[in-house]
Scaffold this motif. Structure first.
Motif, PDB file in Angstrom:
ATOM      1  N   GLN A   1       0.821  -1.206   0.000  1.00  0.00           N
ATOM      2  CA  GLN A   1       0.000   0.000   0.000  1.00  0.00           C
ATOM      3  C   GLN A   1       0.860   1.264   0.000  1.00  0.00           C
ATOM      4  O   GLN A   1       0.509   2.256  -0.641  1.00  0.00           O
TER       5      GLN A   1
ATOM      6  N   ALA B   1      -8.432 -10.407   0.591  1.00  0.00           N
ATOM      7  CA  ALA B   1      -9.043  -9.569  -0.446  1.00  0.00           C
ATOM      8  C   ALA B   1      -9.056  -8.100  -0.059  1.00  0.00           C
ATOM      9  O   ALA B   1      -8.875  -7.221  -0.916  1.00  0.00           O
ATOM     10  N   THR B   2      -9.221  -7.800   1.235  1.00  0.00           N
ATOM     11  CA  THR B   2      -9.258  -6.399   1.672  1.00  0.00           C
ATOM     12  C   THR B   2      -7.940  -5.688   1.367  1.00  0.00           C
ATOM     13  O   THR B   2      -7.942  -4.526   0.969  1.00  0.00           O
ATOM     14  N   LYS B   3      -6.817  -6.408   1.532  1.00  0.00           N
ATOM     15  CA  LYS B   3      -5.509  -5.797   1.260  1.00  0.00           C
ATOM     16  C   LYS B   3      -5.305  -5.591  -0.241  1.00  0.00           C
ATOM     17  O   LYS B   3      -4.691  -4.608  -0.658  1.00  0.00           O
ATOM     18  N   VAL B   4      -5.826  -6.507  -1.025  1.00  0.00           N
ATOM     19  CA  VAL B   4      -5.738  -6.367  -2.489  1.00  0.00           C
ATOM     20  C   VAL B   4      -6.526  -5.135  -2.927  1.00  0.00           C
ATOM     21  O   VAL B   4      -6.032  -4.298  -3.698  1.00  0.00           O
ATOM     22  N   VAL B   5      -7.748  -5.014  -2.419  1.00  0.00           N
ATOM     23  CA  VAL B   5      -8.616  -3.885  -2.781  1.00  0.00           C
ATOM     24  C   VAL B   5      -7.994  -2.557  -2.354  1.00  0.00           C
ATOM     25  O   VAL B   5      -7.997  -1.583  -3.110  1.00  0.00           O
ATOM     26  N   ARG B   6      -7.438  -2.510  -1.137  1.00  0.00           N
ATOM     27  CA  ARG B   6      -6.809  -1.269  -0.652  1.00  0.00           C
ATOM     28  C   ARG B   6      -5.635  -0.875  -1.530  1.00  0.00           C
ATOM     29  O   ARG B   6      -5.433   0.306  -1.823  1.00  0.00           O
ATOM     30  N   THR B   7      -4.839  -1.860  -1.934  1.00  0.00           N
ATOM     31  CA  THR B   7      -3.672  -1.575  -2.776  1.00  0.00           C
ATOM     32  C   THR B   7      -4.117  -1.076  -4.153  1.00  0.00           C
ATOM     33  O   THR B   7      -3.570  -0.107  -4.684  1.00  0.00           O
ATOM     34  N   GLU B   8      -5.135  -1.720  -4.710  1.00  0.00           N
ATOM     35  CA  GLU B   8      -5.659  -1.290  -6.011  1.00  0.00           C
ATOM     36  C   GLU B   8      -6.289   0.103  -5.929  1.00  0.00           C
ATOM     37  O   GLU B   8      -6.241   0.865  -6.900  1.00  0.00           O
ATOM     38  N   SER B   9      -6.834   0.440  -4.755  1.00  0.00           N
ATOM     39  CA  SER B   9      -7.481   1.752  -4.599  1.00  0.00           C
ATOM     40  C   SER B   9      -6.476   2.901  -4.712  1.00  0.00           C
ATOM     41  O   SER B   9      -6.860   4.041  -4.967  1.00  0.00           O
TER      42      SER B   9
END
Length: 208
Positions: A95, A118-126
């Motif tokens: 992140q 999945a939450t860490k993936v989504v945060r990184t993509e955000s």
């Protein structure tokens, strides 16, 4: 912590000085939050001494990793910026690199192992990064990140084995000793060792 690759083991250790850390502090000013150092009464009572906490959990991505990422990205050459960066991480480093790449207008690819929540993936993509899920272990993800870096000409931003990252993490202790000069001992968590290396490098010269 990410296992060291055999090729890394023979490299000379990055050399980081107090001057490097002070320069990093100037470089990342405004890009990261200058977080408070506060005395914690409950922990102090339990420990039988005065205990101060450095609240780097207040950074935008919730961890000190932003300091190293911000400094390393600020050191990129114009050619490296246009090429883009890549990192391997299952968490905070991902992140941090994604956020500071976005702020710098640099394309970022983050390789994360398949087991990453999945939450860490989504945060990184955000933060605008391209996330590549690869590998059953951190070592497999790291190897894939190195392969992609070579194939696509990307700059690999290591989570701890990098002088620019280490200098950035070390900026934390400059703030701590400014806010609480009475501190006599430092208790530092160690994963890969980048935070401890940066802090130790600064303190060795500043408060030996």
């Amino acid at each position: 912590p990410m296992p060291m690759r055999a090729v890394d083991a023979g490299k000379p250790a990055p050399s980081v000085t107090l001057a490097d850390i002070r320069a990093a502090a100037q470089r990342i000013q405004g890009a990261v939050i200058r977080t408070p150092t506060i005395e914690n009464p409950a922990v102090s009572r339990a420990a039988g001494t005065r205990v101060f906490l450095k609240l780097d959990n207040l950074q935008a991505t919730g961890a000190f990793k932003e300091r190293g990422a911000a400094n390393r990205l600020a050191l990129l050459t114009a050619r490296e910026k246009s090429a883009g960066v890549i990192a391997m991480s299952a968490g905070n480093h991902a992140q941090a690199v994604a956020r500071h790449a976005q702020l710098a207008g640099v394309a970022a690819t983050i390789v994360m192992p398949k087991f990453t929540p999945a939450t860490k993936v989504v945060r990184t993509e955000s933060w605008g990064a391209r996330v590549v899920l690869h590998g059953e272990t951190l070592a497999e993800a790291a190897a894939h990140a190195h392969d992609l870096a070579l194939k696509e000409g990307l700059v690999f931003v290591h989570p701890y084995d990098d002088a620019g990252v280490i200098a950035g993490q070390g900026t934390m202790v400059l703030e701590m000793l400014e806010d609480a000069p009475q501190i006599e001992a430092l208790v530092i968590p160690i994963g890969g060792g980048g935070l401890c290396s940066g802090i130790a490098s600064a303190v060795a010269e500043l408060r030996p």
